[in-house]
Scaffold this motif. Sequence first.
Motif: not given
Length: 118
Positions: A15-16, A19, A22, A53-54, A57, A61
Motif C-alpha cells: 500500500e505504501w 501511495f 501516486r 493508511m485510510p 489515502d 486523494g
Amino acid sequence: MNLWEAMTGSDLTREWKAFEARAEALPADYRAAWEEIKVHLFPYSDFTGRNLMPILDGALGLLEETASGGRSVRQVLGDDFEGFCAELAGGERARSYRDRWREQLNRNVVRKVGRLGG
C-alpha cells in the motif's frame, strides 16, 4: 489481508509503494506537500501505522484532485500543515504516540506507588 500479511506488514509495504507511486505523478509543490503531510501525521500513528493508511489515502486523494483542478497547494491546505494534519488525525482529541506513552508511564507510576504505600 491474511494472517501472514498482517504479521509481516507486507500489505502495508504494498500500500505504501502504491501511495508513493501516486505521489510521484503529482506536481513538485504537491509532492513537497505530501512529504510534509507524512512528517506531521506520523506522530499520530499506532505501532504499525495501520491507523494512518485510510487518512493518508484520503490526503493523497485530496492532493490529486486539487492538482488536477489547477489550484495551488497553499490555496487548498493553507500554510499550517501541522494543524491540517492534526485535524486529519482527529483534531484536539487526537493522541500522539507521546500522549499514549505518557499515559502508560503515569499508570505504571500510580500502580507502583500504590504498592509501596498500601
